[in-house]
Every structure is written in structure tokens, then in C-alpha cells.
Enzyme design. Structure first.
Site, PDB file in Angstrom:
ATOM      1  N   ASP A 291     -25.577   8.233  44.436  1.00  0.00           N
ATOM      2  CA  ASP A 291     -26.030   9.473  43.788  1.00  0.00           C
ATOM      3  C   ASP A 291     -25.483  10.715  44.482  1.00  0.00           C
ATOM      4  O   ASP A 291     -26.239  11.640  44.822  1.00  0.00           O
ATOM      5  CB  ASP A 291     -27.562   9.528  43.757  1.00  0.00           C
ATOM      6  CG  ASP A 291     -28.186   8.273  43.170  1.00  0.00           C
ATOM      7  OD1 ASP A 291     -27.594   7.715  42.239  1.00  0.00           O
ATOM      8  OD2 ASP A 291     -29.250   7.856  43.658  1.00  0.00           O
TER       9      ASP A 291
ATOM     10  N   GLU B 295     -29.718  10.324  32.535  1.00  0.00           N
ATOM     11  CA  GLU B 295     -30.204  10.817  33.823  1.00  0.00           C
ATOM     12  C   GLU B 295     -29.089  11.563  34.540  1.00  0.00           C
ATOM     13  O   GLU B 295     -28.013  11.782  33.989  1.00  0.00           O
ATOM     14  CB  GLU B 295     -30.708   9.650  34.684  1.00  0.00           C
ATOM     15  CG  GLU B 295     -29.681   8.572  34.918  1.00  0.00           C
ATOM     16  CD  GLU B 295     -30.256   7.319  35.547  1.00  0.00           C
ATOM     17  OE1 GLU B 295     -31.491   7.226  35.710  1.00  0.00           O
ATOM     18  OE2 GLU B 295     -29.476   6.406  35.884  1.00  0.00           O
TER      19      GLU B 295
END
Length: 510
Positions: A20, A174
Site C-alpha cells: 500500500d 478502494e
């Protein structure tokens, strides 16, 4: 490498469990953060001058007042995807503690810190992003996808949340990131799930409020259904380099082994070039090698061996959930890391462990242990239910495997009193095949179709001998078996009494 035009770099640029990624540029400097999940300290922070060579400066959440991870925080709970941005002379990092409190924001004048205490942001969801408009208003986008105008000083919502474009219809929209480029606002989202279906899509609008127009060439990037060695590509963040070129940092995995393949290092940080055409960003496949950016600034990495002579632990050392002051010391015995048991088993949360991420498929990790009367050792782990241990207790060293509900002592050997070296090695060559009769297997059962992604060897070294206690299949310490969002961590631990470690060395093996 003849000149800058033919120079290439290797992916991943931040190997090992560093998923991420988010990046920002300040002048000629780049700063990158990653998820840390159930580990403390949280949100590792890296610096680079060229987007290729990264050095860890520290951790954004480096004190208990910033990061509370309850004792019952599950594996892959804790701190999810952060975003880093620089605005009005301040660094901002916004992230989510899914185990305690939700979304929060911290700031610092310098990336090295100190970082502020959390400002809790009253927006539900995960993967928060920050972007400022021409009026100085701050917009916070979250997975789902929605956006709210917020007050960064208080965390209060001033407008919204407003629904946004949520991708092309695939699962799990997301990782939203908002950018103002020219007259357009661009919205990047990840979709398809963070596994093999992962990808990145993009839309644009004249305002953060929308309406949004999807790019005609979506997805911007995805390796789903391909034979590319890098898989699960997604969760991207864009940055414009000092020379005007554009780049994306994104996560990916490197699965290995016989079908269905396994990845053991977790989701890693990759770098890929971005071009603009007809008002849209464009990317090609994410390769293991790409032509390098114009800037080229290699950085010195930490030494392979840590002799524990510094006044504090290096920033790459992490511990599950917490690291209480009474559980470790660098001053009690100068030049040694002394650990004190806070739990009686690696199979349950609450134990004392100081470890580092495994960052290379082939590597060797070793530590010199003076065990004392307690129980201590070296472990390679995914979580409490998936770990291999070299454990010393009562004059005996044991190789222990915990795989799901099964815990088995594989081998043991008596050792003389005094220090001994514990060694964990991972190897991706000559890995045992699924069966001795697998196609291409030779008489030793070593075939061209390896079973696991690697073999994990547990050994001890004394002044008199080297003893290999066990060689175990690495697939059982993989995400495909254990589940979750992290990767392997190799660490020193104590589960009874106290023990001292003179040094720890981690070496990639070609």
C-alpha cells in the site's frame, strides 16, 4: 550501465512486506510510507532522491501514544493503507487503525519527526487520502468510494461524505487518490481485490464533487490473467518527478513454486513509469526491470549485521502489537539486546519478539544467542498460527513447526552451555517437488516443478560444528496458506525468563 539513457533499475524498489505505498515529493526529495498492520512501530517512512533507491528514515507511529493495538488485535488487523502529502510546510500522514479508533491524521515539520499525536478524522471507511483545492480546502477520499471536505486541525467533516466514481464495477473499490493536474481532478482507485484480480482504474472531473468521467482505457494497470512474474498489481499512487516525468508506486507480489504458486514476502512496493496522452495517464505492464529515472542517487543501506551498540533500535525492527519498555533493553548489557518474556508462547499474542521483514527470496538470517535458564530463539513467521522456530531451552535446541492447528517438534539436539549461533536460511533453488514422481523429478525427488516457493532451513552453529536440524517447505509460511495481508518476519524471541542476543545478521543470498 553505459550512460543514463541505458541505465535500468530492478523491481521491487522496496522489497518485502511493504504494501500500500504512498509517495510525495518535496523539491528533489521523495518520501514514501507503507502499511504496517499489527506491527509496532507503525507506518515505515522512507526517503529517496531518485524514486529507486530508498532508505528508511524511521516510523511515523513510533510511540504508544500514537498507536494503540489491543492485545487481541488479529493478524492483519491494525494499521491499514496510509497516504503521505506535503502542504503549507507540513507533512501529513493519514491512515486507519481498524482495530482501535478508525481514521486519523498526524503531521510533522520534518519527515524524521517528531510526528504529532493523532487527530481523529470523522469519516468512516479505510484507505483515506488527502488533497487540497485552489481555495486551500482539504478533501479526504475513502474506499467505497466517497469524499468529504474536512478540517485537518480538528478532523471534523465540513461537507459530505459525497459518493464518487467507484471503479468499473469490480469488487472492492478502494485506495482512492485525488490529484489536480491542469484543469482536471483525477481519481485513482484500486479494484478487483488485492490478490490476483487487483488493478488500478482512473476517472476525472472538474471538481472533487464530480461528476466523474471514466477513462476509456481502463484499467490503467492490471496483471490479472497474465504470465507476468509480478502479480496483484494495484493500490497505486502517482508522483511527478523533478524533471517533469510521471511515475507510479504500487504494490505487487512475486509468486513462486508449483501451481497455484505462493508468495511469502508479502505485497511489495514497485515503481513504474507513467505517460500522459489525450488527457489521461497511461501505464504499461510492471516489469522486473525498467529504464531508470533521470536522477540516480544510490543510498547507503544499514549494515548486514546489527551489534546492538546504538542507543536505540534501528527503525526496521518491529514487534507484534507492542513493545513494552520492560520487555527489551539495549542498556542493561551494553552491546547486547536483552529480551524478557511477556508471554509464554509464540502461538498466542502477547509474546516478546523483535524482528525484521524478510526482503529477499534467498537469504540468511543468523543471531548469536546466550540463552540463560529461560526459553528463547529465532523464528520466521507469518502469524501466531504459521511459524518455524529454532528454540533453545534447558540445554536443548529444537526445530519447531506451527502450521495451522498443528504444532510439531521436528528435531532436537543437546548443546553445551554458552552462546550459540542460530541460523535461518531460505532457498529457492533445488526445492523438493510435490511428489517424488512429479514430472521431471530426479531420483532424489528434486524436480523441475518445485512444490513450495522455497525451502526453509533451521541450523545451529557452535565453535565445533554446524548442525542442520530441519529443512521445511516454505509454502506453509505463505499468504496463500496463512491468509492475511502481511509477509514473513524473522525475529528474536523469548517466551520464558530472559535471554541476550549479541548480534543479528541478515544477508541476501544470490
Amino acid at each position: 550501465m553505459r550512460d543514463t539513457h541505458t541505465r535500468t533499475y530492478g523491481n521491487p524498489v522496496v522489497p518485502g512486506f511493504h504494501p500500500d505505498p504512498s509517495v510525495c515529493r518535496v523539491g528533489a526529495d521523495y518520501y514514501l510510507v507503507c502499511s504496517s498492520f499489527e506491527y509496532f512501530p507503525g507506518v515505515p517512512l522512507f526517503h529517496s532522491r531518485d524514486l529507486v533507491h530508498w532508505r528508511q528514515l524511521g516510523n511515523v507511529l513510533d510511540r504508544p501514544g500514537q498507536l494503540t493495538l489491543p492485545a487481541d488485535t488479529p493478524a492483519s488487523g491494525g494499521v491499514y493503507a496510509p497516504t503521505i502529502r506535503h502542504h503549507d510546510g507540513l507533512f501529513h500522514v493519514i491512515t486507519t487503525n481498524v482495530s482501535a479508533g478508525g481514521n486519523f491524521l498526524v503531521t510533522a515539520e520534518r519527515p524524521e519527526g517528531p510526528w504529532s499525536d493523532p487527530v481523529w478524522v470523522d469519516v468512516p471507511g479505510i484507505d483515506p487520502d488527502l488533497a487540497w483545492d485552489e481555495n486551500g480546502d482539504c478533501w479526504c477520499a475513502v474506499a467505497g468510494v466517497a469524499v468529504a471536505r474536512i478540517d485537518t486541525r480538528t478532523g471534523k467533516v465540513l461537507e459530505g461524505p459525497l459518493p464518487m466514481w467507484s471503479g468499473t464495477g469490480l469488487r472492492d473499490p478502494e485506495a482512492p487518490h485525488l490529484y489536480r493536474v491542469g484543469e482536471w481532478w483525477y481519481l485513482l482507485v484500486a479494484e478487483g481485490g488485492t490478490a490476483l484480480g487487483h488493478g488500478v482504474s482512473v476517472a476525472r472531473a472538474r471538481s472533487p464533487r464530480g461528476p466523474w468521467e471514466a477513462a476509456p482505457g481502463n484499467p490503467l494497470v492490471s496483471h490479472r490473467g497474465t504470465r507476468e512474474p509480478v502479480q496483484s498489481t494495484g493500490h497505486a499512487d502517482l508522483v511527478q518527478a523533478a524533471d517533469g516525468s510521471w511515475w507510479a508506486v504500487l504494490l505487487g507480489t512475486r509468486p513462486r513454486g508449483w501451481f497455484p504458486e505462493f508468495h511469502v514476502l508479502g505485497r511489495e512496493t514497485f515503481l513504474a513509469p507513467v505517460e500522459w496522452a489525450d488527457g489521461w495517464p497511461r501505464m504499461g505492464p510492471v516489469q522486473e526491470r525498467h529504464e531508470a529515472p533521470a536522477a540516480w542517487h544510490p543510498v547507503e543501506q544499514p549494515p548486514a549485521r546489527d551489534d546492538f551498540t546504538a542507543p536505540a533500535l534501528a527503525p526496521h525492527w518491529i514487534s507484534p502489537r507492542s513493545r513494552p519498555d520492560g520487555s527489551w533493553s539495549l542498556t542493561e548489557r551494553p552491546g547486547w539486546l536483552v529480551l524478557t518474556a511477556s508471554g509464554d508462547s509464540l502461538d498466542r499474542a502477547g509474546h516478546t519478539l523483535v524482528g525484521r521483514r524478510q526482503q529477499h527470496a534467498d537469504c540468511r538470517a543468523a543471531a548469536l544467542l546466550e540463552p540463560g535458564p529461560g526459553r528463547a530463539g529465532l523464528t520466521v513467521r507469518i502469524d501466531e498460527a504459521h511459524h518455524y522456530d529454532l528454540e533453545v531451552s534447558g540445554g536443548v535446541v529444537s526445530a519447531v513447526a506451527r502450521i495451522g492447528p498443528v504444532r510439531q517438534r521436528i528435531a532436537e539436539r543437546a548443546v553445551p552451555p554458552g552462546p550459540l549461533t542460530l541460523v535461518v536460511e531460505t532457498r529457492t533453488t533445488r526445492v523438493p517437488a510435490p511428489t517424488a514422481t512429479a514430472p521431471g523429478a530426479d531420483r532424489d525427488g528434486i524436480g523441475v516443478r518445485p512444490g513450495g516457493p522455497d525451502a526453509v532451513t533451521l541450523s545451529i552453529e557452535t565453535p565445533d560444528c554446524v548442525v542442520r536440524l530441519a529443512e521445511l517447505d516454505g509454502r506453509y509460511l505463505s499468504t496463500e496458506v496463512a491468509g492475511g495481508f502481511t509477509g514473513r518476519v524473522i525475529g528474536m524471541y523469548v517466551t520464558e525468563g530472559r535471554a541476550a542476543f549479541d548480534w543479528f545478521a541478515y544477508t541476501p543470498m544470490s
